[in-house]
Design an enzyme around this catalytic site. Sequence first.
Site, PDB file in Angstrom:
ATOM      1  N   GLY A   9      34.360  81.334 -20.939  1.00 22.86           N
ATOM      2  CA  GLY A   9      33.504  81.492 -19.945  1.00 22.86           C
ATOM      3  C   GLY A   9      33.919  81.561 -18.769  1.00 22.86           C
ATOM      4  N   ASN A  10      34.840  81.111 -18.184  1.00 22.25           N
ATOM      5  CA  ASN A  10      35.279  80.958 -16.809  1.00 22.25           C
ATOM      6  C   ASN A  10      35.830  82.419 -16.255  1.00 22.25           C
ATOM      7  OD1 ASN A  10      37.755  80.902 -18.107  1.00 22.25           O
ATOM      8  ND2 ASN A  10      39.030  80.131 -16.573  1.00 22.25           N
ATOM      9  N   LYS A 122      24.637  74.693 -34.210  1.00 19.53           N
ATOM     10  CA  LYS A 122      25.089  75.177 -32.905  1.00 19.53           C
ATOM     11  C   LYS A 122      23.769  75.157 -31.830  1.00 19.53           C
ATOM     12  CE  LYS A 122      27.678  77.932 -29.886  1.00 19.53           C
ATOM     13  NZ  LYS A 122      28.557  77.325 -29.332  1.00 19.53           N
ATOM     14  N   LYS A 206      33.209  82.764 -31.001  1.00 26.34           N
ATOM     15  CA  LYS A 206      33.966  84.066 -30.093  1.00 26.34           C
ATOM     16  C   LYS A 206      35.431  84.048 -30.691  1.00 26.34           C
ATOM     17  CE  LYS A 206      36.164  83.135 -26.110  1.00 26.34           C
ATOM     18  NZ  LYS A 206      36.272  81.822 -26.081  1.00 26.34           N
ATOM     19  N   LYS A 268      39.482  77.573 -30.920  1.00 28.28           N
ATOM     20  CA  LYS A 268      40.669  78.427 -30.335  1.00 28.28           C
ATOM     21  C   LYS A 268      42.056  78.239 -31.190  1.00 28.28           C
ATOM     22  CE  LYS A 268      38.719  77.728 -25.727  1.00 28.28           C
ATOM     23  NZ  LYS A 268      37.848  78.754 -26.004  1.00 28.28           N
TER      24      LYS A 268
HETATM   25  P1  ADP Z   1      35.972  78.665 -22.975  1.00 30.57           P
HETATM   26  O1  ADP Z   1      34.581  79.020 -22.648  1.00 30.57           O
HETATM   27  O2  ADP Z   1      37.060  79.195 -22.612  1.00 30.57           O
HETATM   28  O3  ADP Z   1      35.747  78.876 -24.775  1.00 30.57           O
HETATM   29  P2  ADP Z   1      35.486  75.836 -23.815  1.00 30.57           P
HETATM   30  O4  ADP Z   1      35.130  74.897 -22.805  1.00 30.57           O
HETATM   31  O5  ADP Z   1      34.792  76.241 -25.006  1.00 30.57           O
HETATM   32  O6  ADP Z   1      36.175  77.031 -22.729  1.00 30.57           O
HETATM   33  O7  ADP Z   1      37.270  75.499 -24.209  1.00 30.57           O
HETATM   34  C1  ADP Z   1      38.125  74.701 -23.263  1.00 30.57           C
HETATM   35  C2  ADP Z   1      37.976  73.293 -23.275  1.00 30.57           C
HETATM   36  O8  ADP Z   1      38.406  72.513 -24.229  1.00 30.57           O
HETATM   37  C3  ADP Z   1      38.758  72.948 -21.925  1.00 30.57           C
HETATM   38  O9  ADP Z   1      38.212  72.916 -20.680  1.00 30.57           O
HETATM   39  C4  ADP Z   1      39.113  71.384 -22.421  1.00 30.57           C
HETATM   40  O10 ADP Z   1      38.279  70.500 -21.608  1.00 30.57           O
HETATM   41  C5  ADP Z   1      38.733  71.121 -23.685  1.00 30.57           C
HETATM   42  N1  ADP Z   1      39.774  70.633 -24.500  1.00 30.57           N
HETATM   43  C6  ADP Z   1      39.137  69.717 -25.611  1.00 30.57           C
HETATM   44  N2  ADP Z   1      40.679  69.421 -26.426  1.00 30.57           N
HETATM   45  C7  ADP Z   1      41.751  69.929 -25.784  1.00 30.57           C
HETATM   46  C8  ADP Z   1      42.910  69.633 -25.906  1.00 30.57           C
HETATM   47  N3  ADP Z   1      43.443  69.293 -27.027  1.00 30.57           N
HETATM   48  N4  ADP Z   1      43.771  70.612 -25.003  1.00 30.57           N
HETATM   49  C9  ADP Z   1      43.273  71.502 -24.333  1.00 30.57           C
HETATM   50  N5  ADP Z   1      41.935  71.422 -23.737  1.00 30.57           N
HETATM   51  C10 ADP Z   1      41.117  70.789 -24.649  1.00 30.57           C
HETATM   52 MG    MG Z   2      34.244  78.087 -25.913  1.00 29.71          MG
END
Ligand code: ADP
Ligand code: MG
Length: 305
Positions: A9-10, A122, A206, A268
Amino acid sequence: MRIVIALGGNAILRKGEKGSPEEQWSNVRRTASLIAKTFQQDEIIITHGNGPQVGYLLEVMNMAKGYPSQSMDLADAMTQGWLGFMLQMALEEAFQGRRRAVAIITRTLVDANDPSFKNPTKFVGAYFSEAEAKRLSSEYGWTFKQDPRGGYRRVVPSPEPLDILESDLIEELAREGMVVISAGGGGIPVMRTPEGLRPVEAVVDKDLASSLLAVKLKADLFIILTDVRGVAIGFGKPNERWLDEVSADELEEYYRKGEFPPGSMGPKVLAALRFVRSTKKIAMIGSLDELPEVVRGSSGTRIRP
Ligand code: ADP
Ligand code: MG
């Protein structure tokens, strides 16, 4: 090298921003210039999320008095056009005309028997009062649940991606040297019915859709870019430890122990594991802002077979 890059998202919107066109353009340009700086001759396939944009569209649709709300598949298609267009513009500019970029409306095949259809989880769109939720539920047949953050929100299933229907076209265009933008928002979910392919009201994750695409394209490298420096064990706790390099076996062990929450880092890690397991190639999870360092190996988490 053939590289699949999943943008978080960023890449389009940063924390604290409201989402004006100016803000989006400036983020997307930054993203594109980081990509152009890191990869020159490689085949590049870019995927992206659409959470804030699809949330905005769904909210606006509910406000348009006298007009019916459009379905999620149409909102998905709109965001693939919206973000695909911005990325196309920014990427061609970043490559200074050396490469063309193209965005593809992408469909993701899902199974009608996916267990998620019996248990939608969701959250999508706006927050409603209980009364409004009841009205919308009877008008459109939507399912609502109480959001932990307050109010009622629509919930939709998040089925497993089975196939990316445009992967052959994506491959052809990538081979021609085009930077291909595809599978936006996890792709538009469709299922096979006796009448043919039909869209379904659902959201495919995604990262999982991007992983499937990377596997289908036999990519040499799969990179998931987000807003943190990589994968951490004990994330946010005093004993937090960031992983530089990790084997798929070790990472899977942490995954099973519940180190990664379902809505954020969980998919992820799962996406990276699936890619590494089936291709025996490397996946990376890292910060978009540090893309060159992530690829060089001085930042982010690399997952090896
Ligand atoms: P994106 O929009 O890139 O999909 P998300 O918000 O869905 O981003 O996922 C990224 C977030 O996951 C990070 O900002 C962090 O706060 C969170 N997060 C949760 N658990 C972990 C972890 N074990 N290691 C790193 N980040 C984590
Ligand atoms: Mg995400």
